[in-house]
Structure formats: structure tokens, C-alpha cells
Motif scaffolding. Structure first.
Motif, PDB file in Angstrom:
ATOM      1  N   ASN A  28     -41.622 -62.780  12.197  1.00 37.91           N
ATOM      2  CA  ASN A  28     -40.859 -61.687  11.198  1.00 37.91           C
ATOM      3  C   ASN A  28     -40.464 -62.694  10.071  1.00 37.91           C
ATOM      4  O   ASN A  28     -39.250 -63.170  10.217  1.00 37.91           O
ATOM      5  N   SER A  29     -41.101 -62.833   8.920  1.00 39.60           N
ATOM      6  CA  SER A  29     -40.546 -63.651   7.875  1.00 39.60           C
ATOM      7  C   SER A  29     -40.269 -62.851   6.670  1.00 39.60           C
ATOM      8  O   SER A  29     -39.693 -63.398   5.601  1.00 39.60           O
ATOM      9  N   GLY A  30     -39.947 -61.626   7.073  1.00 41.47           N
ATOM     10  CA  GLY A  30     -39.247 -60.776   6.110  1.00 41.47           C
ATOM     11  C   GLY A  30     -37.826 -60.670   5.980  1.00 41.47           C
ATOM     12  O   GLY A  30     -37.322 -61.725   6.720  1.00 41.47           O
ATOM     13  N   ALA A  31     -37.302 -59.916   5.017  1.00 40.91           N
ATOM     14  CA  ALA A  31     -35.701 -59.995   4.901  1.00 40.91           C
ATOM     15  C   ALA A  31     -34.810 -59.165   5.726  1.00 40.91           C
ATOM     16  O   ALA A  31     -33.814 -59.539   5.667  1.00 40.91           O
ATOM     17  N   ALA A  32     -35.677 -58.265   6.574  1.00 40.48           N
ATOM     18  CA  ALA A  32     -35.232 -57.458   7.355  1.00 40.48           C
ATOM     19  C   ALA A  32     -35.751 -57.373   8.928  1.00 40.48           C
ATOM     20  O   ALA A  32     -36.694 -57.852   8.974  1.00 40.48           O
ATOM     21  N   GLY A  33     -34.913 -56.792   9.556  1.00 37.01           N
ATOM     22  CA  GLY A  33     -35.483 -56.549  11.031  1.00 37.01           C
ATOM     23  C   GLY A  33     -36.905 -55.710  11.000  1.00 37.01           C
ATOM     24  O   GLY A  33     -36.997 -54.948  10.303  1.00 37.01           O
ATOM     25  N   SER A  42     -40.818 -52.824  22.297  1.00 40.49           N
ATOM     26  CA  SER A  42     -39.706 -52.313  22.427  1.00 40.49           C
ATOM     27  C   SER A  42     -38.456 -53.037  21.599  1.00 40.49           C
ATOM     28  O   SER A  42     -38.446 -54.278  21.768  1.00 40.49           O
ATOM     29  N   GLY A  43     -37.676 -52.346  20.931  1.00 35.89           N
ATOM     30  CA  GLY A  43     -36.543 -53.191  20.243  1.00 35.89           C
ATOM     31  C   GLY A  43     -36.799 -53.350  18.516  1.00 35.89           C
ATOM     32  O   GLY A  43     -37.737 -53.122  18.276  1.00 35.89           O
ATOM     33  N   ILE A  44     -35.945 -54.165  18.019  1.00 35.42           N
ATOM     34  CA  ILE A  44     -36.015 -54.268  16.637  1.00 35.42           C
ATOM     35  C   ILE A  44     -36.264 -56.019  16.632  1.00 35.42           C
ATOM     36  O   ILE A  44     -35.466 -56.583  16.918  1.00 35.42           O
ATOM     37  N   MET A  45     -37.261 -56.273  15.903  1.00 32.02           N
ATOM     38  CA  MET A  45     -37.629 -57.685  15.691  1.00 32.02           C
ATOM     39  C   MET A  45     -36.665 -58.231  14.628  1.00 32.02           C
ATOM     40  O   MET A  45     -36.956 -58.001  13.296  1.00 32.02           O
ATOM     41  N   VAL A  46     -36.016 -59.262  14.894  1.00 33.57           N
ATOM     42  CA  VAL A  46     -34.968 -60.039  14.075  1.00 33.57           C
ATOM     43  C   VAL A  46     -35.676 -60.566  13.147  1.00 33.57           C
ATOM     44  O   VAL A  46     -36.622 -61.131  13.206  1.00 33.57           O
ATOM     45  N   THR A  47     -35.023 -60.827  11.739  1.00 36.32           N
ATOM     46  CA  THR A  47     -35.448 -61.651  10.783  1.00 36.32           C
ATOM     47  C   THR A  47     -35.549 -63.125  11.203  1.00 36.32           C
ATOM     48  O   THR A  47     -34.765 -63.651  11.744  1.00 36.32           O
ATOM     49  N   GLY A  48     -36.821 -63.726  11.123  1.00 39.42           N
ATOM     50  CA  GLY A  48     -36.965 -65.068  11.891  1.00 39.42           C
ATOM     51  C   GLY A  48     -37.375 -65.016  13.292  1.00 39.42           C
ATOM     52  O   GLY A  48     -37.684 -66.020  13.727  1.00 39.42           O
ATOM     53  N   GLY A  49     -37.413 -63.757  13.917  1.00 38.90           N
ATOM     54  CA  GLY A  49     -37.892 -63.713  15.162  1.00 38.90           C
ATOM     55  C   GLY A  49     -39.241 -64.169  15.261  1.00 38.90           C
ATOM     56  O   GLY A  49     -39.953 -64.011  14.473  1.00 38.90           O
ATOM     57  N   LYS A  50     -39.663 -64.776  16.270  1.00 35.19           N
ATOM     58  CA  LYS A  50     -40.953 -65.304  16.683  1.00 35.19           C
ATOM     59  C   LYS A  50     -41.267 -65.047  18.172  1.00 35.19           C
ATOM     60  O   LYS A  50     -40.104 -65.167  19.142  1.00 35.19           O
TER      61      LYS A  50
END
Length: 127
Positions: A20-25, A109-117
Motif C-alpha cells: 500500500n503505497s497510498g497516503a491512507a489505509g 480481512s482488516g485495513i491495510m495500513v499505509t506502507g503495509g506490505k
């Protein structure tokens, strides 16, 4: 050993890495794949011993080593489709593969955090 071809009966491991390279989850993260007509789906490739329990291997990755938490998502319940795009329950042959699976969708399931991989792996057998 990496090879550039596979013979019938050979097992291929597919690896997909998501960042997730975006600015939000990221909400409602889902993976979707159409399988080759020349492969059979690995029903329990990661050997949990429970039918259909472990067709995918999820590995949480840090974007940069030592920098932060995991992705924030876990495996949801996959949905499998046959060639007619009908939802099916995979049925393993004696080798643990199902040639009737032609597509899968894997909601996370869940919200992928910003920078999550994370990385997903799954197996198919060449027909």
C-alpha cells in the motif's frame, strides 16, 4: 532451482507481493486471479491437514526492515470458480490438486495500513 519451463506434473509456486503505497489505509483489499487452463489448483498446498484450509501462504513484510508493523490484513475466505464462473468447493485429487478451479478471489480481512506490505503464495500443477 529456478527454471524457465515446466513439464506436466510439475508444480509451480506463484508469488504476489502487495504494497500500500497510498497516503491512507486501504479498505476492502482483495486479490483475484484467473488460472491457466493448463494448470490445476493446489487445494491444501501448505499442508495444514485441514481440507481447503491452507491453499494460500500469507507472509507479512515490512516495507523497509525494522521500520514498522505488518500490513494490517489477514486472509479472508477465498471463493473459487469453475470454467462456467460458477462458485465451487475445490475437491482434491490424490495429489492434492483440483483441475476444475479456474479462478479465485481472496478478500483480505482488516485495513491495510499505509506502507503495509504482504506476500501471498499459492501452488498449481501443470497438466
Amino acid at each position: 532451482m529456478l527454471r524457465d519451463s515446466a513439464a506436466p506434473g510439475g508444480v509451480l509456486i506463484y508469488t504476489v507481493t502487495v504494497l500500500n503505497s497510498g497516503a491512507a489505509g486501504a479498505h476492502q483489499v482483495s486479490l483475484d486471479d484467473d488460472l491457466s487452463e493448463y494448470t490445476a489448483w493446489g487445494v491444501d498446498s501448505y499442508d495444514s491437514g485441514q481440507p481447503f484450509d491452507e491453499p494460500f501462504l500469507l507472509t507479512q513484510l515490512e516495507p523497509d526492515p525494522g521500520t514498522g508493523p505488518d500490513s494490517g490484513v489477514t486472509l479472508g475466505t477465498p471463493v473459487f470458480y469453475d470454467a462456467d464462473d460458477t462458485i465451487i468447493t475445490p475437491s482434491a485429487d490424490p495429489d492434492g490438486f483440483d483441475a476444475n478451479v479456474k479462478r479465485w478471489i481472496l478478500p483480505m480481512s482488516g485495513i491495510m495500513v499505509t506502507g503495509g506490505k504482504f506476500r501471498i503464495q499459492y501452488q498449481v500443477k501443470v497438466k
